[in-house]
Write an enzyme that holds these catalytic residues in place. Structure first.
Site, mmCIF file in Angstrom:
data_model
loop_
_atom_site.group_PDB
_atom_site.id
_atom_site.type_symbol
_atom_site.label_atom_id
_atom_site.label_comp_id
_atom_site.label_asym_id
_atom_site.label_seq_id
_atom_site.Cartn_x
_atom_site.Cartn_y
_atom_site.Cartn_z
ATOM 1 N N HIS A 156 -4.821 -0.642 5.726
ATOM 2 C CA HIS A 156 -4.389 0.132 6.899
ATOM 3 C C HIS A 156 -5.393 0.065 8.050
ATOM 4 C CE1 HIS A 156 -6.971 2.984 4.862
ATOM 5 N NE2 HIS A 156 -6.056 3.389 4.017
ATOM 6 N N HIS A 199 1.570 5.395 -1.683
ATOM 7 C CA HIS A 199 1.241 6.585 -2.483
ATOM 8 C C HIS A 199 2.529 7.161 -3.042
ATOM 9 C CE1 HIS A 199 -2.925 6.773 -0.976
ATOM 10 N NE2 HIS A 199 -2.390 6.257 0.118
ATOM 11 N N HIS A 216 -10.541 1.188 1.556
ATOM 12 C CA HIS A 216 -10.360 2.202 2.597
ATOM 13 C C HIS A 216 -11.596 2.092 3.488
ATOM 14 C CE1 HIS A 216 -8.826 6.147 4.225
ATOM 15 N NE2 HIS A 216 -10.026 6.047 4.770
ATOM 16 N N HIS A 269 0.866 -1.198 0.000
ATOM 17 C CA HIS A 269 0.000 0.000 0.000
ATOM 18 C C HIS A 269 0.890 1.231 0.000
ATOM 19 C CE1 HIS A 269 -3.880 2.108 1.232
ATOM 20 N NE2 HIS A 269 -2.970 3.069 1.105
ATOM 21 N N LYS A 279 -9.101 -0.163 -6.095
ATOM 22 C CA LYS A 279 -9.185 0.486 -4.783
ATOM 23 C C LYS A 279 -10.537 1.155 -4.566
ATOM 24 C CE LYS A 279 -7.853 2.268 -0.872
ATOM 25 N NZ LYS A 279 -6.701 3.037 -0.435
ATOM 26 N N ASP A 325 1.388 2.673 3.557
ATOM 27 C CA ASP A 325 0.545 3.855 3.343
ATOM 28 C C ASP A 325 1.387 5.121 3.370
ATOM 29 O OD1 ASP A 325 -1.786 5.193 2.720
ATOM 30 O OD2 ASP A 325 -2.525 5.270 4.770
HETATM 31 O O1 DOR Z 1 -3.417 9.598 5.497
HETATM 32 C C1 DOR Z 1 -3.745 9.307 4.366
HETATM 33 N N1 DOR Z 1 -3.145 9.870 3.285
HETATM 34 N N2 DOR Z 1 -4.731 8.437 4.202
HETATM 35 C C2 DOR Z 1 -5.251 8.174 2.990
HETATM 36 O O2 DOR Z 1 -6.161 7.396 2.921
HETATM 37 C C3 DOR Z 1 -4.750 8.895 1.790
HETATM 38 C C4 DOR Z 1 -3.388 9.365 1.971
HETATM 39 C C5 DOR Z 1 -2.949 10.373 0.929
HETATM 40 O O3 DOR Z 1 -3.130 10.096 -0.262
HETATM 41 O O4 DOR Z 1 -2.393 11.389 1.296
HETATM 42 ZN ZN ZN Z 2 -3.414 5.078 1.503
#
Ligand code: DOR
Ligand code: ZN
Length: 354
Positions: free
Chosen positions: A184, A20, A146, A18, A108, A257
């Site tokens: 998460h 970003h 999520h 997971h 997702k 995450d």
């Molecule tokens: O804390 C988070 N940041 N939770 C999420 O679900 C998205 C992520 C983000 O893309 O910044």
């Molecule tokens: Zn995330």
């Protein structure tokens, strides 16, 4: 294996299930951090605009590998596992196309409004997405969830527990063969549900939810770098997550995450949610597993349970962690601004040798 007084730990090369990575200059600033520690990563699709088609996912995959090369990493040693962003309008054909591409590994679900860039998310999962869910179930591709309700009348600390009853259970009753990753997880309710439920379900657990409870957000003042979604919970929940991650159960695996935001957007009147952990993910997890006396369970969590659930081969390389004092940097370059990693300035006892 006895891990008491361990000074060095070599494990099969881990994956991040997971992650970003963003796009453009931000992508270029962070992608090499992940590729240093992990062989593969599940790439979240919450860009602006979101990655909703196979074509967009394949183009994004290309940009990730290009950015990695530009950042001095080795694109041959890192595989981005792409995902699609589920909307009310995702068609079954798009799901099948994604699966057939061989580069998209999951879809997702963001409930609309739940978090960063989730405006295009799903408004009514069973009402609007039944054909997409059927297609996913048919091709065996996991739905990544999520798991928070967005009902504003529900307390922000209760949104995950309420989601289990209101959404997760009805979803899995309607699609019992659908592979689901509860992303998460942050609560005892989430962990117990995943541990005990029937059928193909698993969960990812972040380093911040294993290391910190919600007091960290308010330690002597508001600490925006500890703010993420789902938000940190009270200590009993943290302990339940540590128990789950270190239990050896194949239903729990690593997903950082890691979610980079420019310093100015975190230290802000309305700060963004997300902790940046890609830089030192394995150091953070090793710290949490050691504190629980369960370093011997780190390899399963980080390197085996994820690929086993996704039906992918385990990695063949290794990663070595050394007991060595390591001070987390105060900040990192991030395009024309900076990025503050989780636990900035603090000392950790482990260092990944990369
Ligand atoms: O804390 C988070 N940041 N939770 C999420 O679900 C998205 C992520 C983000 O893309 O910044
Ligand atoms: Zn995330």
């Amino acid at each position: 294996m006895s891990t008491q007084n361990t000074t060095q730990l070599t494990i099969t090369r881990p994956d991040d299930w997971h992650l970003h990575l963003r796009d453009g200059a931000a992508l270029e600033a962070v992608v090499a951090d992940t590729a240093r520690q992990f062989a593969r990563a599940i790439i979240m699709p919450n860009l602006k605009p979101p990655v909703t088609t196979t074509e967009q996912a394949l183009a994004y995959r290309g940009r990730i590998l290009e950015a990695l090369a530009k950042a001095g990493g080795n694109p041959a040693a890192f595989t981005p596992l792409m995902t699609l962003y589920l909307t009310d309008n995702t068609s079954a054909e798009e799901i099948f196309r994604a699966h057939e591409s061989g580069q998209v590994y999951a879809v997702k679900l963001y409930p609309a409004g739940a978090t960063t860039n989730s405006d295009a998310g799903v408004t009514d999962l069973l009402g609007k997405c039944a054909t997409a869910l059927e297609a996913l179930e048919k091709c065996g591709m996991p739905l990544l969830v999520h798991g928070e309700v967005t009902d504003p009348s529900i307390d922000v600390f209760d949104r995950e527990a309420v989601f289990v009853d209101r959404v997760m259970k009805p979803l899995r009753r309607a699609f019992p063969a659908l592979k689901v990753v509860f992303e998460h997880i942050t609560t005892k309710e989430g962990a117990e549900y995943v541990r005990d439920a029937e059928g193909p379900i698993a969960a990812t657990i972040t380093p911040q939810h294993m290391l910190y409870n919600r007091n960290a957000i308010f330690q002597g003042g508001v600490r925006p770098h500890w703010y993420c979604l789902p938000i940190l919970k009270r200590e009993t929940h943290r302990q339940a997550l540590v128990d789950a991650a270190t239990s050896g159960s194949p239903r729990f695996f690593l997903g950082t995450d890691s979610a980079p935001h420019a310093r100015g957007l975190k230290e802000h009147a309305c700060g963004c949610a997300g902790c940046y952990t890609a830089l030192h993910a394995m150091e953070l997890y090793a710290t949490a597993f050691e504190a629980a006396g369960k370093l011997d369970k780190l390899e399963g969590f980080a390197s085996f349970h994820g690929p086993d659930f996704y039906g992918l081969p385990r990695n063949t390389g290794t990663l070595t962690l050394v007991r060595e004092a390591y001070q987390v940097p105060d900040d990192l370059p991030f395009g024309n601004t900076t990025l503050v990693p989780l636990a900035a300035g603090e000392a950790l006892a482990w260092r990944a040798r990369v």
